[in-house]
Design an enzyme around this catalytic site. Structure first.
Site, PDB file in Angstrom:
ATOM      1  N   GLY A   1       0.820  -1.209   0.000  1.00 27.80           N
ATOM      2  CA  GLY A   1       0.000   0.000   0.000  1.00 27.80           C
ATOM      3  C   GLY A   1       0.851   1.254   0.000  1.00 27.80           C
TER       4      GLY A   1
ATOM      5  N   TRP B   1       2.208   1.649  -3.456  1.00 27.38           N
ATOM      6  CA  TRP B   1       1.164   2.147  -4.365  1.00 27.38           C
ATOM      7  C   TRP B   1       1.148   3.675  -4.394  1.00 27.38           C
ATOM      8  CZ3 TRP B   1      -3.209   5.105  -3.108  1.00 27.38           C
ATOM      9  CH2 TRP B   1      -4.129   5.282  -4.147  1.00 27.38           C
ATOM     10  N   HIS B   2       1.459   4.294  -3.265  1.00 28.63           N
ATOM     11  CA  HIS B   2       1.427   5.753  -3.211  1.00 28.63           C
ATOM     12  C   HIS B   2       2.543   6.399  -4.017  1.00 28.63           C
ATOM     13  CE1 HIS B   2      -1.342   5.141   0.200  1.00 28.63           C
ATOM     14  NE2 HIS B   2      -1.741   6.371  -0.042  1.00 28.63           N
ATOM     15  N   GLY B   3       3.628   5.703  -4.216  1.00 31.55           N
ATOM     16  CA  GLY B   3       4.702   6.307  -4.989  1.00 31.55           C
ATOM     17  C   GLY B   3       5.916   5.412  -5.058  1.00 31.55           C
TER      18      GLY B   3
ATOM     19  N   PHE C   1      -0.047  10.814  -6.778  1.00 31.91           N
ATOM     20  CA  PHE C   1      -0.075   9.383  -6.483  1.00 31.91           C
ATOM     21  C   PHE C   1      -0.878   8.602  -7.512  1.00 31.91           C
ATOM     22  CE2 PHE C   1       0.028  11.358  -2.081  1.00 31.91           C
ATOM     23  CZ  PHE C   1       1.397  11.361  -2.052  1.00 31.91           C
TER      24      PHE C   1
END
Length: 502
Positions: free
Chosen positions: A317, A320-322, A502
């Site tokens: 997770g 996933w943001h960066g 993002f």
């Protein structure tokens, strides 16, 4: 195009809503699709092609899955659909990160290895890829219909209120609404109110305290007061920026007759990290649970496996943001705390100390989340620990504006009182509705006699007057908020939402 801009507020939105409400019911989804494509193309028309191609590919795969459910060919369609969407995400979001990490492992640079190039990240790609993946999995699980037409499915993927930064919607939750929905006057009014509140969060709070966060994270070895001011400012900036976007998205959806899922529920009153993730970015938490944690086994394979699943899901997770090691560390930080709380090594308390402990844990995580690299994150944390001293250099002190400090205090107060503020709004709405209902019942009661017949008009008039006064007061507050936002937008520089990256 962003919601907090004059172009959107006074050009795109009025024209879109005019076209939408003039369109016959059967054609409204096509209007949504065309309007959403125009909204996305306003940024870069070339990446609109990627959105369209991803949508058509996912729709075709979904039809293939549905035609061969439970058979090998259906699973092949599922694998192809998931692989294609992950390839889009991996290429645009993680290829550069992989190249940089690979080069660093060999002690060189991507340029020296001869395979480095700049890849532009398409806005919103993480969100519409996640929605595509959830659709394919839900079709395979028989949770979502696959007989939806291409126009309706494309309108779902491109739905402009949530296209850029969520909430992450699932087709199975909205399929019936795409087939049939109604925009009632109450929904339209509530939608505009929700949109205005979200706009105020973004423009009047998040943008106002952003300079404090920027100062701390761009200053080498920030002093303790600067580091703490910046970390707290970013903690609140991110919340009001992102929850403000979610409020605006939900409000715009209500205007069009949709009911989106809530994405935030006063997360900064949480008493544990577990509770925090039930309140923060709820649509992402649910997505990670349903499409990653459960497929990995959830809590079905023993205690140790459960802890590992919690941890690895949060790491993924974070990624996933960066594409940055700071996001990996942020995810690992939260995953570790979730596992510790699950194991009851860290108790989930009930008092104010538990809230403060959770806030401090979240705050440390946000430092990694905001920092451009590990050195910057460690510099801010060192400042917070007092290792950089307490004296603020003059050239730094003059950049701390009193206006930003005032808005920081206001943001803290709003975040602390938000649960009570929400309760007050609910009570106001309930009183407004009940007053109107009582007035209607009193006026419609033809069986009243004697003294009651004399009192009924009085009660009706009192209820109507109370309802009218309440509505006028609420409308005045919203009008003042909207006016203040417009004035702020007109004088401020362009400030995109933080989650656009993002």
């Amino acid at each position: 195009m962003v919601f907090a801009s004059e172009t959107f507020l006074f050009l795109f939105l009025p024209l879109f809503l005019l076209a939408y409400f003039l369109t016959p019911r059967r054609g409204k989804n096509l209007t949504i699709l065309l309007g959403s494509y125009l909204f996305y193309a306003w940024w870069r028309i070339d990446f609109l092609g990627l959105l369209v191609a991803t949508t058509v590919f996912t729709w075709v795969c979904g039809r293939g899955i549905a035609a061969h459910l439970g058979r090998r060919r259906g699973k092949a369609w599922l694998v192809a659909g998931l692989g294609g969407n992950l390839a889009v995400l991996g290429t645009f979001k993680y290829l550069g990160f992989f190249m940089d990490s690979l080069a660093a492992a060999f002690g060189t640079t991507p340029d020296q290895l001869g395979f480095h190039w700049q890849i532009i990240l398409p806005i919103g790609v993480s969100f519409y890829v996640f929605q595509s993946i959830s659709y394919l999995v839900d079709v395979w699980r028989k949770d979502a219909p696959a007989d939806t037409g291409l126009i309706d499915f494309a309108a779902f993927i491109a739905l402009f209120p949530q296209l850029i930064a969520g909430p992450i919607l699932r087709f199975k939750d909205l399929a019936d609404q795409f087939r049939d929905r109604r925009s009632t006057p109450e929904m339209v009014a509530d939608g505009f109110a929700r949109f205005t509140i979200g706009l105020a969060k973004k423009v009047l709070l998040a943008d106002a305290i952003a300079p404090l966060a920027d100062l701390a994270f761009t200053t080498a070895d920030p002093a303790s007061p600067v580091a703490w001011l910046g970390a707290v400012a970013y903690m609140l900036q991110l919340y009001f920026d992102f929850s403000g976007y979610s409020d605006m998205a939900i409000g715009l959806g209500m205007i069009m007759g949709f009911r989106f899922t809530e994405n935030f529920n006063t997360p900064y009153v949480s008493r544990s990290i577990t509770e925090f993730w039930r309140r923060w970015h709820i649509s992402l938490s649910v997505w990670l649970r349903d499409y990653l944690y459960i497929p990995l086994g959830g809590n079905r394979f023993g205690t140790a496996r459960t802890y590992f699943n919690l941890w690895i899901v949060m790491v993924l997770g974070g990624l996933w943001h960066g594409a940055n090691w700071t996001f990996v560390i942020w995810g690992a930080w939260h995953g570790t705390w979730l596992a510790l709380e699950r194991a009851k090594i860290v108790p989930q308390g009930n008092g104010a100390l538990s809230v403060l402990r959770t806030l401090l844990t979240v705050l440390v995580g946000w430092v990694f989340f905001r920092a451009a690299d590990l050195d910057q994150a460690l510099g801010v944390l060192a400042g917070m620990a007092g290792l950089n001293g307490t004296a603020i250099p003059f050239d730094i002190a003059v950049q701390i504006r009193n206006e930003a400090l005032v808005f920081l205090a206001l943001a803290i107060m709003v975040a602390a009182l938000e649960p009570r503020l929400k309760d007050l709004v609910r009570q106001w709405r309930a009183q407004d509705i009940s007053s109107g209902t009582a007035a209607g019942l009193a006026g419609a009661d033809s069986g009243t006699s004697g003294m009651a017949s004399v009192m009924a008009p009085t009660r009706s008039a009192t209820a109507a007057a109370s309802s009218l006064a309440s509505s006028l007061a609420g409308s005045l507050v919203l009008a003042l908020l909207f006016t203040a936002c417009v004035l702020r937008i007109s004088e401020a520089a362009f400030t995109p939402f933080l989650y656009f990256q993002f």
